[in-house]
Scaffold this motif. Structure first.
Motif: not given
Length: 173
Positions: A4-6
């Protein structure tokens, strides 16, 4: 793990990253164009475009929200007074990233990030395109006149044939 590295963390702690993006957004709004690395420019684009969208609605709440991100009164007034009226009809895409090559010291890829509606060179290019379009019309107009002269030559030949047939018709009667 990078689940979930956005967004790009830019190798900084969160407070440092927020300060960096706030300062870069303020500089972009005040100067309309800044030079930086591509990674920072992409992070700045994600940071500043929602603020510009928020500036389309000029009320006290949106000014407070934008001020909480930027932290400088001059940048907020510049955004709401000069930038917002120019971009009010644009549905998004307020910034442009132009790559300029690699930096000599560390070979980092550099670029210029700018506000789209404030670059005069691109508006001048559109006017030049219109001039080239008129040149094309003139050249096509010359072709049209050439076709008209050819058509008149073709029309004269059948007219002579018609006159000859008219002179022959009374002889037959």
């Amino acid at each position: 793990m990078r689940h979930c590295k956005k967004f790009n963390h830019l190798n900084r702690k969160s407070a440092h990253r927020k300060a960096l993006l706030s300062n870069m957004a303020t500089s972009l709004i005040l100067h309309k164009r800044i030079s930086t690395t591509v990674a920072k420019a992409k992070a700045l684009k994600m940071y500043v475009e929602p603020l510009i969208t928020k500036s389309k609605n000029d009320n006290s709440n949106s000014r407070r929200v934008v001020f909480s991100y930027l932290g400088q009164k001059e940048a907020v007034t510049e955004l709401f007074r000069e930038v917002a009226p120019k971009i009010v009809n644009r549905p998004g895409g307020y910034t442009r990233i132009l790559r300029t090559g690699n930096r000599l010291g560390d070979n980092a890829e550099t670029c210029i990030i700018e506000l789209v509606d404030f670059n005069a060179t691109y508006t001048e290019v559109k006017q030049e395109v219109k001039k080239t379009a008129t040149r094309r019309r003139r050249s096509s107009a010359k072709k049209a006149t050439a076709e008209v002269t050819e058509a008149t030559v073709v029309e004269e030949a059948p007219a002579a044939a018609v006159e000859a047939s008219e002179t022959e018709a009374p002889k037959a009667e």
